[in-house]
Design a protein around this motif. Structure first.
Motif, PDB file in Angstrom:
ATOM      1  N   GLU A 145      28.823 -75.404  28.626  1.00  0.00           N
ATOM      2  CA  GLU A 145      29.472 -74.435  29.515  1.00  0.00           C
ATOM      3  C   GLU A 145      28.455 -73.909  30.525  1.00  0.00           C
ATOM      4  N   ILE A 146      28.838 -73.900  31.821  1.00  0.00           N
ATOM      5  CA  ILE A 146      27.924 -73.373  32.848  1.00  0.00           C
ATOM      6  C   ILE A 146      28.495 -72.139  33.534  1.00  0.00           C
ATOM      7  N   GLY A 147      29.723 -71.817  33.236  1.00  0.00           N
ATOM      8  CA  GLY A 147      30.311 -70.620  33.853  1.00  0.00           C
ATOM      9  C   GLY A 147      31.806 -70.577  33.657  1.00  0.00           C
ATOM     10  N   ARG A 148      32.370 -69.446  34.043  1.00  0.00           N
ATOM     11  CA  ARG A 148      33.813 -69.255  33.895  1.00  0.00           C
ATOM     12  C   ARG A 148      34.384 -68.601  35.134  1.00  0.00           C
ATOM     13  N   ARG A 149      35.540 -69.029  35.549  1.00  0.00           N
ATOM     14  CA  ARG A 149      36.315 -68.271  36.527  1.00  0.00           C
ATOM     15  C   ARG A 149      37.309 -67.463  35.695  1.00  0.00           C
ATOM     16  N   ARG A 150      37.131 -66.150  35.723  1.00  0.00           N
ATOM     17  CA  ARG A 150      37.839 -65.312  34.758  1.00  0.00           C
ATOM     18  C   ARG A 150      39.313 -65.134  35.111  1.00  0.00           C
ATOM     19  N   GLN A 151      40.150 -65.266  34.102  1.00  0.00           N
ATOM     20  CA  GLN A 151      41.595 -65.001  34.209  1.00  0.00           C
ATOM     21  C   GLN A 151      42.231 -65.736  35.391  1.00  0.00           C
ATOM     22  N   ALA A 152      41.787 -66.968  35.615  1.00  0.00           N
ATOM     23  CA  ALA A 152      42.231 -67.706  36.803  1.00  0.00           C
ATOM     24  C   ALA A 152      43.374 -68.670  36.497  1.00  0.00           C
ATOM     25  N   LYS A 153      43.787 -68.743  35.247  1.00  0.00           N
ATOM     26  CA  LYS A 153      44.935 -69.575  34.890  1.00  0.00           C
ATOM     27  C   LYS A 153      45.975 -68.684  34.209  1.00  0.00           C
ATOM     28  N   VAL A 154      47.143 -68.620  34.800  1.00  0.00           N
ATOM     29  CA  VAL A 154      48.201 -67.778  34.243  1.00  0.00           C
ATOM     30  C   VAL A 154      49.296 -68.683  33.718  1.00  0.00           C
ATOM     31  N   ILE A 155      49.594 -68.549  32.446  1.00  0.00           N
ATOM     32  CA  ILE A 155      50.628 -69.393  31.838  1.00  0.00           C
ATOM     33  C   ILE A 155      51.247 -68.640  30.660  1.00  0.00           C
ATOM     34  N   GLN A 156      52.536 -68.787  30.536  1.00  0.00           N
ATOM     35  CA  GLN A 156      53.273 -68.152  29.441  1.00  0.00           C
ATOM     36  C   GLN A 156      52.937 -66.668  29.314  1.00  0.00           C
ATOM     37  N   GLY A 157      52.845 -65.996  30.476  1.00  0.00           N
ATOM     38  CA  GLY A 157      52.673 -64.543  30.490  1.00  0.00           C
ATOM     39  C   GLY A 157      51.279 -64.039  30.180  1.00  0.00           C
ATOM     40  N   ARG A 158      50.311 -64.965  30.121  1.00  0.00           N
ATOM     41  CA  ARG A 158      48.933 -64.517  29.845  1.00  0.00           C
ATOM     42  C   ARG A 158      47.951 -65.169  30.807  1.00  0.00           C
ATOM     43  N   SER A 159      46.822 -64.506  30.995  1.00  0.00           N
ATOM     44  CA  SER A 159      45.773 -65.076  31.857  1.00  0.00           C
ATOM     45  C   SER A 159      44.649 -65.632  30.993  1.00  0.00           C
ATOM     46  N   TYR A 160      44.140 -66.759  31.429  1.00  0.00           N
ATOM     47  CA  TYR A 160      43.032 -67.415  30.701  1.00  0.00           C
ATOM     48  C   TYR A 160      41.916 -67.757  31.678  1.00  0.00           C
ATOM     49  N   ASP A 161      40.712 -67.819  31.172  1.00  0.00           N
ATOM     50  CA  ASP A 161      39.576 -68.257  31.988  1.00  0.00           C
ATOM     51  C   ASP A 161      39.650 -69.774  32.225  1.00  0.00           C
ATOM     52  N   ILE A 162      39.093 -70.187  33.363  1.00  0.00           N
ATOM     53  CA  ILE A 162      38.821 -71.616  33.563  1.00  0.00           C
ATOM     54  C   ILE A 162      37.330 -71.796  33.289  1.00  0.00           C
ATOM     55  N   ILE A 163      37.035 -72.684  32.352  1.00  0.00           N
ATOM     56  CA  ILE A 163      35.642 -72.899  31.933  1.00  0.00           C
ATOM     57  C   ILE A 163      35.083 -74.121  32.672  1.00  0.00           C
ATOM     58  N   TYR A 164      33.897 -73.962  33.222  1.00  0.00           N
ATOM     59  CA  TYR A 164      33.206 -75.076  33.882  1.00  0.00           C
ATOM     60  C   TYR A 164      32.121 -75.598  32.945  1.00  0.00           C
ATOM     61  N   MET A 165      32.071 -76.909  32.770  1.00  0.00           N
ATOM     62  CA  MET A 165      31.076 -77.525  31.886  1.00  0.00           C
ATOM     63  C   MET A 165      30.425 -78.677  32.646  1.00  0.00           C
ATOM     64  N   ASP A 166      29.132 -78.908  32.377  1.00  0.00           N
ATOM     65  CA  ASP A 166      28.517 -80.092  32.980  1.00  0.00           C
ATOM     66  C   ASP A 166      27.573 -80.773  32.008  1.00  0.00           C
ATOM     67  N   ILE A 167      27.154 -81.954  32.400  1.00  0.00           N
ATOM     68  CA  ILE A 167      26.199 -82.736  31.600  1.00  0.00           C
ATOM     69  C   ILE A 167      25.284 -83.489  32.566  1.00  0.00           C
ATOM     70  N   LEU A 168      23.986 -83.520  32.239  1.00  0.00           N
ATOM     71  CA  LEU A 168      23.021 -84.270  33.046  1.00  0.00           C
ATOM     72  C   LEU A 168      22.828 -85.656  32.437  1.00  0.00           C
ATOM     73  N   ALA A 169      22.359 -86.586  33.257  1.00  0.00           N
ATOM     74  CA  ALA A 169      22.157 -87.957  32.776  1.00  0.00           C
ATOM     75  C   ALA A 169      21.269 -87.987  31.534  1.00  0.00           C
ATOM     76  N   GLU A 170      20.182 -87.164  31.548  1.00  0.00           N
ATOM     77  CA  GLU A 170      19.242 -87.223  30.411  1.00  0.00           C
ATOM     78  C   GLU A 170      19.816 -86.581  29.142  1.00  0.00           C
ATOM     79  N   GLU A 171      20.895 -85.815  29.301  1.00  0.00           N
ATOM     80  CA  GLU A 171      21.524 -85.199  28.124  1.00  0.00           C
ATOM     81  C   GLU A 171      22.582 -86.105  27.504  1.00  0.00           C
ATOM     82  N   PHE A 172      22.887 -87.198  28.203  1.00  0.00           N
ATOM     83  CA  PHE A 172      23.933 -88.106  27.719  1.00  0.00           C
ATOM     84  C   PHE A 172      23.304 -89.081  26.723  1.00  0.00           C
ATOM     85  N   THR A 173      23.497 -88.795  25.450  1.00  0.00           N
ATOM     86  CA  THR A 173      22.875 -89.603  24.399  1.00  0.00           C
ATOM     87  C   THR A 173      23.975 -90.288  23.579  1.00  0.00           C
TER      88      THR A 173
END
Ligand code: COA
Length: 189
Positions: A149-177
């Motif tokens: 996880e590298i960050g979150r956009r808070r309460q940016a997804k609204v569905i079924q009457g609730r707000s949820y964060d959108i989570i951003y995740m990344d991976i670097l080439a050297e971390e891909f094992t």
């Protein structure tokens, strides 16, 4: 032949997608159990517009069909999105439309195949994705591969009457094992 084995794993392989599969995609993308995790839940996915989309995807960009190795049956799709070859970055998206294939490791393997291609063929360095915070299965799947996880956009997804964060995740080439699925460059022995 409907599919071609471009990146080959144990359970599944990635093939150029085949627009003839349009009915299967439309079925999956109208199934809210699948679509609620994707950005297109609010879009009209009809046979005619999906046919156009698949035709476009099959001609340009890195959009793949995920095909089960044993049966040669289509089970989902994945793509490298917005590649930037100067800064060596890209995003990824994935869905397994065949719900009977969830939680069996197909998602992990398909994404590993796509990352292997991205890092070891396209020479990308950073691959990113985003995921809704309620999609705990996907977050678990991405974590197994090494996405962080590298960050979150808070309460940016609204569905079924609730707000949820959108989570951003990344991976670097050297971390891909965990090994490459690509064939060796020189013959063994
Ligand atoms: C997300 C998706 C690609 C993952 O593929 P998959 O083949 O189901 O995933 P895997 O089997 O590789 O891994 C899933 C992991 O989550 C775990 N899991 C299942 N349900 C879970 C839940 N509700 N919460 C947390 N973990 C869960 C599984 O046990 C497994 O972990 P394990 O291998 O340690 O047991 C697939 O389920 C899918 O396409 N879902 C619908 C569309 C979607 O969500 N796309 C991604 C949008 S960001």
């Amino acid at each position: 032949m409907k599919y071609f084995r471009k990146m080959v794993g144990k359970r599944c392989y990635l093939s150029p997608l085949n627009p003839e599969d349009v009915e299967k995609y439309v079925l999956w993308l109208n199934d809210m159990e699948v679509a609620q995790y994707l950005t297109l839940a609010y879009q009209l996915v009809s046979l005619s517009n999906e046919r156009e989309t698949l035709e476009k995807f099959s001609r340009q960009g890195d959009h793949y069909a995920i095909v089960e190795s044993k049966s040669d049956e289509l089970i989902g799709g994945c793509a490298l999105l917005n590649p930037d070859h100067i800064n060596r970055t890209s995003e990824v998206g994935i869905f397994i439309g065949e719900k009977s294939c969830w939680n069996k490791g197909y998602g992990e393997e398909a994404l590993r195949l796509l990352l292997d291609y991205g890092f070891n063929i396209l020479n990308l360095h950073n691959i990113m994705l985003n995921v809704y915070a309620f999609n705990t299965r996907a977050i678990r799947c991405y974590g197994k591969i090494g996405f962080k996880e590298i960050g979150r956009r808070r309460q940016a997804k609204v569905i079924q009457g609730r707000s949820y964060d959108i989570i951003y995740m990344d991976i670097l080439a050297e971390e891909f094992t965990g090994g490459s699925f690509l064939p060796p460059l020189s013959p063994p022995g």
